[in-house]
Write a protein that holds these residues in place. Structure first.
Motif, PDB file in Angstrom:
ATOM      1  N   ILE A 135      11.699 -17.179   0.041  1.00 48.22           N
ATOM      2  CA  ILE A 135      10.832 -16.763   1.151  1.00 48.22           C
ATOM      3  C   ILE A 135      10.815 -17.868   2.201  1.00 48.22           C
ATOM      4  CG2 ILE A 135       8.451 -16.213   1.804  1.00 48.22           C
ATOM      5  CD1 ILE A 135       9.803 -13.983   0.297  1.00 48.22           C
ATOM      6  N   LYS A 136      10.865 -17.478   3.483  1.00 48.41           N
ATOM      7  CA  LYS A 136      10.932 -18.449   4.572  1.00 48.41           C
ATOM      8  C   LYS A 136       9.835 -18.189   5.607  1.00 48.41           C
ATOM      9  CE  LYS A 136      16.003 -18.749   4.226  1.00 48.41           C
ATOM     10  NZ  LYS A 136      16.065 -20.119   3.679  1.00 48.41           N
ATOM     11  N   PRO A 137       9.469 -19.216   6.393  1.00 49.31           N
ATOM     12  CA  PRO A 137       8.527 -18.998   7.496  1.00 49.31           C
ATOM     13  C   PRO A 137       9.046 -17.926   8.444  1.00 49.31           C
ATOM     14  CG  PRO A 137       8.839 -21.341   7.116  1.00 49.31           C
ATOM     15  CD  PRO A 137       9.862 -20.635   6.268  1.00 49.31           C
ATOM     16  N   GLN A 138       8.136 -17.125   8.969  1.00 49.69           N
ATOM     17  CA  GLN A 138       8.428 -16.053   9.920  1.00 49.69           C
ATOM     18  C   GLN A 138       8.996 -14.793   9.270  1.00 49.69           C
ATOM     19  OE1 GLN A 138       7.356 -16.307  13.032  1.00 49.69           O
ATOM     20  NE2 GLN A 138       6.761 -18.434  12.769  1.00 49.69           N
ATOM     21  N   ASP A 139       9.153 -14.768   7.950  1.00 44.64           N
ATOM     22  CA  ASP A 139       9.535 -13.522   7.277  1.00 44.64           C
ATOM     23  C   ASP A 139       8.422 -12.490   7.468  1.00 44.64           C
ATOM     24  OD1 ASP A 139      11.957 -14.387   6.345  1.00 44.64           O
ATOM     25  OD2 ASP A 139      11.290 -14.786   4.294  1.00 44.64           O
ATOM     26  N   GLN A 140       8.805 -11.268   7.771  1.00 44.89           N
ATOM     27  CA  GLN A 140       7.820 -10.186   7.923  1.00 44.89           C
ATOM     28  C   GLN A 140       7.784  -9.358   6.648  1.00 44.89           C
ATOM     29  OE1 GLN A 140       8.587  -7.377  11.080  1.00 44.89           O
ATOM     30  NE2 GLN A 140       7.105  -5.908  10.266  1.00 44.89           N
ATOM     31  N   ILE A 141       6.594  -9.187   6.084  1.00 45.77           N
ATOM     32  CA  ILE A 141       6.436  -8.375   4.876  1.00 45.77           C
ATOM     33  C   ILE A 141       6.341  -6.908   5.273  1.00 45.77           C
ATOM     34  CG2 ILE A 141       5.008  -7.900   2.854  1.00 45.77           C
ATOM     35  CD1 ILE A 141       3.987 -10.771   3.043  1.00 45.77           C
ATOM     36  N   ILE A 142       7.226  -6.096   4.722  1.00 46.52           N
ATOM     37  CA  ILE A 142       7.244  -4.659   5.023  1.00 46.52           C
ATOM     38  C   ILE A 142       6.524  -3.875   3.938  1.00 46.52           C
ATOM     39  CG2 ILE A 142       8.723  -2.640   5.391  1.00 46.52           C
ATOM     40  CD1 ILE A 142      10.840  -4.523   6.488  1.00 46.52           C
ATOM     41  N   SER A 143       6.745  -4.257   2.684  1.00 45.40           N
ATOM     42  CA  SER A 143       6.094  -3.545   1.586  1.00 45.40           C
ATOM     43  C   SER A 143       5.852  -4.485   0.419  1.00 45.40           C
ATOM     44  CB  SER A 143       6.941  -2.350   1.134  1.00 45.40           C
ATOM     45  OG  SER A 143       8.129  -2.787   0.498  1.00 45.40           O
ATOM     46  N   VAL A 144       4.897  -4.101  -0.430  1.00 49.22           N
ATOM     47  CA  VAL A 144       4.586  -4.833  -1.652  1.00 49.22           C
ATOM     48  C   VAL A 144       4.698  -3.859  -2.817  1.00 49.22           C
ATOM     49  CG1 VAL A 144       2.866  -6.181  -2.905  1.00 49.22           C
ATOM     50  CG2 VAL A 144       3.024  -6.376  -0.413  1.00 49.22           C
ATOM     51  N   ASP A 145       5.611  -4.138  -3.726  1.00 44.18           N
ATOM     52  CA  ASP A 145       5.875  -3.245  -4.865  1.00 44.18           C
ATOM     53  C   ASP A 145       6.120  -1.807  -4.408  1.00 44.18           C
ATOM     54  OD1 ASP A 145       5.768  -5.193  -6.820  1.00 44.18           O
ATOM     55  OD2 ASP A 145       3.598  -5.016  -7.086  1.00 44.18           O
ATOM     56  N   GLY A 146       6.892  -1.677  -3.321  1.00 40.69           N
ATOM     57  CA  GLY A 146       7.286  -0.369  -2.817  1.00 40.69           C
ATOM     58  C   GLY A 146       6.267   0.321  -1.938  1.00 40.69           C
ATOM     59  N   GLU A 147       5.091  -0.271  -1.773  1.00 40.32           N
ATOM     60  CA  GLU A 147       4.034   0.341  -0.955  1.00 40.32           C
ATOM     61  C   GLU A 147       3.981  -0.341   0.403  1.00 40.32           C
ATOM     62  OE1 GLU A 147      -0.835   0.993  -1.017  1.00 40.32           O
ATOM     63  OE2 GLU A 147       0.230   0.478  -2.863  1.00 40.32           O
ATOM     64  N   THR A 148       4.128   0.428   1.471  1.00 40.44           N
ATOM     65  CA  THR A 148       4.156  -0.138   2.811  1.00 40.44           C
ATOM     66  C   THR A 148       2.850  -0.866   3.141  1.00 40.44           C
ATOM     67  OG1 THR A 148       4.430   0.339   5.181  1.00 40.44           O
ATOM     68  CG2 THR A 148       3.321   2.005   3.840  1.00 40.44           C
ATOM     69  N   VAL A 149       2.951  -1.909   3.954  1.00 34.75           N
ATOM     70  CA  VAL A 149       1.767  -2.658   4.365  1.00 34.75           C
ATOM     71  C   VAL A 149       1.308  -2.244   5.764  1.00 34.75           C
ATOM     72  CG1 VAL A 149       2.461  -4.624   2.958  1.00 34.75           C
ATOM     73  CG2 VAL A 149       3.086  -4.569   5.383  1.00 34.75           C
ATOM     74  N   GLU A 150       2.022  -1.317   6.366  1.00 34.57           N
ATOM     75  CA  GLU A 150       1.690  -0.882   7.722  1.00 34.57           C
ATOM     76  C   GLU A 150       0.277  -0.303   7.770  1.00 34.57           C
ATOM     77  OE1 GLU A 150       3.456   1.947  11.332  1.00 34.57           O
ATOM     78  OE2 GLU A 150       4.484   1.821   9.402  1.00 34.57           O
ATOM     79  N   GLY A 151      -0.522  -0.818   8.696  1.00 29.72           N
ATOM     80  CA  GLY A 151      -1.886  -0.336   8.862  1.00 29.72           C
ATOM     81  C   GLY A 151      -2.869  -0.854   7.836  1.00 29.72           C
ATOM     82  N   LYS A 152      -2.413  -1.710   6.919  1.00 28.91           N
ATOM     83  CA  LYS A 152      -3.279  -2.218   5.858  1.00 28.91           C
ATOM     84  C   LYS A 152      -4.042  -3.466   6.315  1.00 28.91           C
ATOM     85  CE  LYS A 152      -2.031   0.784   2.702  1.00 28.91           C
ATOM     86  NZ  LYS A 152      -1.165   0.396   1.584  1.00 28.91           N
ATOM     87  N   ASP A 153      -5.168  -3.711   5.680  1.00 27.51           N
ATOM     88  CA  ASP A 153      -5.952  -4.902   5.936  1.00 27.51           C
ATOM     89  C   ASP A 153      -5.252  -6.112   5.310  1.00 27.51           C
ATOM     90  OD1 ASP A 153      -8.718  -6.174   6.624  1.00 27.51           O
ATOM     91  OD2 ASP A 153      -8.367  -6.734   4.540  1.00 27.51           O
ATOM     92  N   LEU A 154      -5.304  -7.259   5.998  1.00 26.01           N
ATOM     93  CA  LEU A 154      -4.618  -8.463   5.535  1.00 26.01           C
ATOM     94  C   LEU A 154      -5.061  -8.867   4.139  1.00 26.01           C
ATOM     95  CD1 LEU A 154      -2.789 -10.944   5.969  1.00 26.01           C
ATOM     96  CD2 LEU A 154      -4.723 -12.064   7.096  1.00 26.01           C
ATOM     97  N   ASN A 155      -6.371  -8.869   3.906  1.00 29.62           N
ATOM     98  CA  ASN A 155      -6.863  -9.300   2.601  1.00 29.62           C
ATOM     99  C   ASN A 155      -6.488  -8.323   1.487  1.00 29.62           C
ATOM    100  OD1 ASN A 155      -8.334 -11.878   2.966  1.00 29.62           O
ATOM    101  ND2 ASN A 155      -9.497 -10.677   4.431  1.00 29.62           N
TER     102      ASN A 155
END
Length: 473
Positions: A135-155
């Motif tokens: 993992i590197k600085p500025q990497d954008q997280i798209i999903s976590v365990d196959g679940e999209t993070v779009e529209g999700k709360d940061l915490n």
């Protein structure tokens, strides 16, 4: 519900207006007596919020969880600020936030923020599972365990990424230097918060002190003072401060460190509230260090790291070597709620000694030095073995790794050429693997481990070598 909203409002108004922490109902009541008109407007606003709450609670077609409704309302108010650093944390998230400042915690070890509605890695912690996984600085997280993070709360996203030692999490990330998203599997582990690492670097008979600060937590200043004292007793000819990949931390911690290097000739940092009033911080030192000091920075150096870098650059003309920093110029304060939840609110800006605001711009190094290709390789994801005539992005990543390790390939376009096979065979032979010319999971894992080991060698760190030469020559 009304009481909780009132507490949020009071804490927010006091912090934003005066820079103070929450001081209780007495101050708020005195303010009401002095400003009767403001009081009426504020009461009406709170009435509107309470009415909406009761309306939803009593009339919505399905039963509503009161706690979720309250949490959602607070998150909604903070969302209107359009500030990724002002966030609401429920009891569990608040507990995890506090643990992250303690001696150790369990997870992947990476600072995450939101920029333009995107989940961005600020920086992985040194030696953490995230760093080891690539993992590197500025990497954008798209999903976590196959679940999209779009529209999700940061915490909420952070909560899904964190977990117990030994468990796995898969992040899908988007990287600017890669055409397709990468899927990175990370085994969670205990992430130690030993934040200061010191060493002696030798060049031409000279002893050069080296201190790496990985974050600014509760004990960092104490750790730093011990490390610096030990180095100075050994008679160092200069000092290198390394805050590359340091995502920041406590303002009090970085202040205590900066004060050991600058005189009282100018402020080392300025804190500005929304009214434009500034509080200036000065060191008590009467003279600077007798030896030269150099600071290493990169695009993972953020927040408190940038305070240190800017202070030493503008306050003492110490050179910064490396790459442009992250660019976070705001200060947050956590405000504890009665139920154990917490609001982390942006309460001020911080400015450099010369009054510059580096937010979203970062700090330019005095001497710009980019690392070699060794530091820009990407993790391999071997689903099926890579072999002659294959042509895809994974082959391209493998070719980049081989070349960075000194195994010559005739191309780096993703085509598995005869020369690529020769390079693979040479790598396998050197590392006592079965010599097949085919990249299987075992060969891929060894390639990535070889990259990690080479990055740990001082001679491959061009930025560090530049800093050493600057001090010695």
């Amino acid at each position: 519900m009304k009481q909780k909203w009132l507490a949020v409002y009071m804490a927010g108004s006091l912090l934003a207006g005066s820079g103070m922490t929450y001081m209780g109902i007495t101050i708020f009541e005195k303010k009401q007596e002095k400003h009767a008109t403001d009081h009426t407007m504020e009461t009406n606003s709170l009435y509107k919020l309470d009415k909406a709450y009761q309306l939803i609670l009593q009339n919505y077609v399905e039963n509503v969880d009161k706690q979720k409704l309250e949490d959602g309302a607070i998150r909604g108010m903070l969302a209107t600020l359009e500030d990724p650093y002002s966030v609401y944390m429920d009891q569990e998230a608040a507990k995890q936030f506090e643990q992250a400042l303690d001696s150790s915690f369990e997870g992947i070890g990476a600072e995450i923020s939101i920029e333009d509605d995107k989940m961005i890695i600020v920086s992985p912690i040194k030696g953490s599972p995230a760093e080891k996984a690539g993992i590197k600085p500025q990497d954008q997280i798209i999903s976590v365990d196959g679940e999209t993070v779009e529209g999700k709360d940061l915490n909420d996203v952070i909560g899904k990424i964190k977990g117990e030692k030994g468990t796995k999490v898969e992040l899908e990330i988007k990287r600017t230097t890669v055409d397709k998203p990468l899927k990175v599997k990370i085994v969670r582990d205990e992430v130690p918060q030993i934040t200061v690492y010191s060493d002696i670097k030798k060049d031409g008979g000279e002893k050069i002190g080296y201190i790496e600060i990985t974050s600014f937590s509760k004990d960092t200043a104490i750790e730093f003072e011990k490390a610096l004292s030990s180095l100075e007793k050994k008679g160092i000819a200069g000092l290198i401060l390394d805050v590359r990949g340091n995502p920041g931390g406590l303002l009090t911690s970085v202040n205590a460190i900066v004060e050991q290097f600058l005189t009282d000739s100018k402020p080392y940092v300025q804190i500005e509230n929304r009214n434009g009033d500034r509080e200036q911080f000065y060191s008590d030192l009467s003279k600077e260090k007798e030896y030269p000091v150099v600071v290493l920075i990169d695009n993972g150096s953020a927040s408190a790291s940038e305070i240190l870098a800017a202070a030493l650059k503008e306050g003492a003309d110490y050179p910064l070597i490396g790459e442009n920093s992250f660019g976070k110029g705001t200060v947050q304060q956590p405000i504890l709620m009665d139920d154990g939840s917490e609001i982390k609110l942006t309460v001020s800006k911080w400015l450099t000694p010369d009054g510059n605001w580096i937010h979203k711009q970062g700090i330019k190094p005095t001497i710009e030095v980019k690392q070699s290709d060794l530091y820009h390789t990407h993790p391999l994801q071997i689903v099926a073995n890579l072999k002659m005539e294959d042509n895809d992005e994974q082959v391209k990543y493998a070719q980049e790794i081989l070349t960075s390790l000194g195994f010559t390939t005739d191309r780096q376009d993703g085509y598995y050429s005869p020369q690529t096979e020769i390079a693979v065979r040479a790598f396998q032979e050197k590392n006592t693997l079965e010599v097949t010319g085919i990249i299987d999971k075992k060969t891929a894992a060894k390639m990535e481990e070889s990259v990690r080991q080479e990055k740990l060698k001082d001679e491959n760190d061009i930025q560090l070598q530049t800093a050493i030469r600057y001090i010695v020559h």
